[in-house]
Motif scaffolding. Sequence first.
Motif, PDB file in Angstrom:
ATOM      1  N   THR A   1     -13.324  -1.082  -0.184  1.00  0.00           N
ATOM      2  CA  THR A   1     -13.091  -1.541  -1.560  1.00  0.00           C
ATOM      3  C   THR A   1     -11.653  -1.260  -1.993  1.00  0.00           C
ATOM      4  O   THR A   1     -11.053  -2.086  -2.698  1.00  0.00           O
ATOM      5  CB  THR A   1     -14.080  -0.880  -2.537  1.00  0.00           C
ATOM      6  N   SER A   2     -11.089  -0.135  -1.583  1.00  0.00           N
ATOM      7  CA  SER A   2      -9.708   0.179  -1.963  1.00  0.00           C
ATOM      8  C   SER A   2      -8.740  -0.853  -1.397  1.00  0.00           C
ATOM      9  O   SER A   2      -7.785  -1.272  -2.075  1.00  0.00           O
ATOM     10  CB  SER A   2      -9.316   1.572  -1.474  1.00  0.00           C
ATOM     11  N   PHE A   3      -8.957  -1.263  -0.156  1.00  0.00           N
ATOM     12  CA  PHE A   3      -8.070  -2.251   0.453  1.00  0.00           C
ATOM     13  C   PHE A   3      -8.082  -3.555  -0.338  1.00  0.00           C
ATOM     14  O   PHE A   3      -7.022  -4.095  -0.692  1.00  0.00           O
ATOM     15  CB  PHE A   3      -8.484  -2.515   1.902  1.00  0.00           C
ATOM     16  N   PHE A   4      -9.261  -4.053  -0.638  1.00  0.00           N
ATOM     17  CA  PHE A   4      -9.318  -5.333  -1.340  1.00  0.00           C
ATOM     18  C   PHE A   4      -8.922  -5.212  -2.809  1.00  0.00           C
ATOM     19  O   PHE A   4      -8.388  -6.155  -3.398  1.00  0.00           O
ATOM     20  CB  PHE A   4     -10.711  -5.956  -1.192  1.00  0.00           C
ATOM     21  N   GLN A   5      -9.128  -4.052  -3.406  1.00  0.00           N
ATOM     22  CA  GLN A   5      -8.733  -3.873  -4.796  1.00  0.00           C
ATOM     23  C   GLN A   5      -7.221  -3.804  -4.957  1.00  0.00           C
ATOM     24  O   GLN A   5      -6.688  -4.158  -6.018  1.00  0.00           O
ATOM     25  CB  GLN A   5      -9.383  -2.604  -5.364  1.00  0.00           C
ATOM     26  N   VAL A   6      -6.519  -3.351  -3.938  1.00  0.00           N
ATOM     27  CA  VAL A   6      -5.076  -3.225  -4.043  1.00  0.00           C
ATOM     28  C   VAL A   6      -4.358  -4.543  -3.761  1.00  0.00           C
ATOM     29  O   VAL A   6      -3.175  -4.690  -4.087  1.00  0.00           O
ATOM     30  CB  VAL A   6      -4.573  -2.123  -3.079  1.00  0.00           C
ATOM     31  N   LEU A   7      -5.060  -5.519  -3.215  1.00  0.00           N
ATOM     32  CA  LEU A   7      -4.445  -6.813  -2.938  1.00  0.00           C
ATOM     33  C   LEU A   7      -4.202  -7.575  -4.234  1.00  0.00           C
ATOM     34  O   LEU A   7      -4.891  -7.378  -5.236  1.00  0.00           O
ATOM     35  CB  LEU A   7      -5.357  -7.657  -2.036  1.00  0.00           C
ATOM     36  N   ASP A   8      -3.216  -8.462  -4.199  1.00  0.00           N
ATOM     37  CA  ASP A   8      -2.962  -9.305  -5.354  1.00  0.00           C
ATOM     38  C   ASP A   8      -4.193 -10.163  -5.658  1.00  0.00           C
ATOM     39  O   ASP A   8      -4.864 -10.667  -4.756  1.00  0.00           O
ATOM     40  CB  ASP A   8      -1.760 -10.218  -5.069  1.00  0.00           C
ATOM     41  N   ASN A   9      -4.486 -10.332  -6.940  1.00  0.00           N
ATOM     42  CA  ASN A   9      -5.686 -11.069  -7.343  1.00  0.00           C
ATOM     43  C   ASN A   9      -5.700 -12.509  -6.846  1.00  0.00           C
ATOM     44  O   ASN A   9      -6.766 -13.109  -6.700  1.00  0.00           O
ATOM     45  CB  ASN A   9      -5.814 -11.076  -8.867  1.00  0.00           C
TER      46      ASN A   9
ATOM     47  N   LEU B   1      -4.620   1.675   8.468  1.00  0.00           N
ATOM     48  CA  LEU B   1      -3.829   1.590   7.248  1.00  0.00           C
ATOM     49  C   LEU B   1      -3.982   2.826   6.370  1.00  0.00           C
ATOM     50  O   LEU B   1      -3.330   2.931   5.326  1.00  0.00           O
ATOM     51  CB  LEU B   1      -4.242   0.356   6.427  1.00  0.00           C
ATOM     52  N   LEU B   2      -4.843   3.757   6.770  1.00  0.00           N
ATOM     53  CA  LEU B   2      -5.107   4.936   5.942  1.00  0.00           C
ATOM     54  C   LEU B   2      -3.850   5.709   5.528  1.00  0.00           C
ATOM     55  O   LEU B   2      -3.735   6.123   4.369  1.00  0.00           O
ATOM     56  CB  LEU B   2      -6.092   5.870   6.660  1.00  0.00           C
ATOM     57  N   PRO B   3      -2.876   5.921   6.420  1.00  0.00           N
ATOM     58  CA  PRO B   3      -1.687   6.671   5.998  1.00  0.00           C
ATOM     59  C   PRO B   3      -0.899   5.988   4.884  1.00  0.00           C
ATOM     60  O   PRO B   3      -0.190   6.652   4.121  1.00  0.00           O
ATOM     61  CB  PRO B   3      -0.848   6.769   7.281  1.00  0.00           C
ATOM     62  N   GLU B   4      -1.013   4.663   4.786  1.00  0.00           N
ATOM     63  CA  GLU B   4      -0.242   3.912   3.795  1.00  0.00           C
ATOM     64  C   GLU B   4      -1.033   3.629   2.526  1.00  0.00           C
ATOM     65  O   GLU B   4      -0.471   3.117   1.546  1.00  0.00           O
ATOM     66  CB  GLU B   4       0.242   2.592   4.404  1.00  0.00           C
ATOM     67  N   LEU B   5      -2.326   3.944   2.525  1.00  0.00           N
ATOM     68  CA  LEU B   5      -3.183   3.581   1.397  1.00  0.00           C
ATOM     69  C   LEU B   5      -2.832   4.314   0.100  1.00  0.00           C
ATOM     70  O   LEU B   5      -2.814   3.675  -0.965  1.00  0.00           O
ATOM     71  CB  LEU B   5      -4.646   3.816   1.765  1.00  0.00           C
ATOM     72  N   PRO B   6      -2.548   5.628   0.117  1.00  0.00           N
ATOM     73  CA  PRO B   6      -2.248   6.301  -1.164  1.00  0.00           C
ATOM     74  C   PRO B   6      -1.082   5.670  -1.918  1.00  0.00           C
ATOM     75  O   PRO B   6      -1.154   5.474  -3.134  1.00  0.00           O
ATOM     76  CB  PRO B   6      -1.940   7.734  -0.735  1.00  0.00           C
ATOM     77  N   ALA B   7       0.000   5.332  -1.213  1.00  0.00           N
ATOM     78  CA  ALA B   7       1.158   4.721  -1.871  1.00  0.00           C
ATOM     79  C   ALA B   7       0.819   3.339  -2.404  1.00  0.00           C
ATOM     80  O   ALA B   7       1.276   2.943  -3.483  1.00  0.00           O
ATOM     81  CB  ALA B   7       2.334   4.638  -0.906  1.00  0.00           C
TER      82      ALA B   7
END
Length: 226
Positions: free
Chosen positions: A98-106, A52-58
């Motif tokens: 942490t970035s993956f889980f932080q970007v998910l809806d709460n 998922l790294l290529p899609e993480l910045p967006a």
Amino acid sequence: MTSPLNLVVVNAGVSDPSSTKLLADRAASRVRAVGQARGREVTTTVIDLRELLPELPAALASQHFGERFKRAIAALVDADGLIAATPVYKAGASGLFTSFFQVLDNDLLIGKPVILAATAGTARHALVVDEGMRSLFAYLRTLTVPTSLFAATEDWQDKALTGRIDRAALELALLMESGFAKAVRDESWQNYQHAFGSAGGTETGIDLESDLMRLAAGGTSPKKTS
């Protein structure tokens, strides 16, 4: 016929081979074995975060999710239980994890049972799971199992690690069987303080098709007929 239980493994290991993936796979295998022994089939979906790294910045910058992210989120929605595994970097869970889980809806993971797992090169990082990861998953309102998993280099030949994996797997399997997360969403969803968008707009009772909401979204109000 009883439907299968859905287990989702979130692996933040980026090396190949990966000790983090190995730990997650061992835990998932035990969960499936426990389920089979108890007469329940457990299906497994693996989310390798490095893909998922290529899609993480967006996703971080604008909440714009690419197709891989959308598939990962869909798997989490359908999950009856999770195994979340990360390598330890600089005394904490990896930034990717942490970035993956932080970007998910709460609200995405409310009530979902989770095994927390981490790997490191030294036992000095053993408290990362309970001191760092648990707080993140408490914020996401998951149901973390009592037994956390940590493996340093020297732990792989230790029978104690196998014992902890067995214990955590049973805890997760029992919680998955209980249907707790589904019951919470079905019977108590309205008692949570949802952010707008956490359930596609339905969580707030707002009519998204009203003239006002159309205008707020940049659309136009339909012309009135005389």
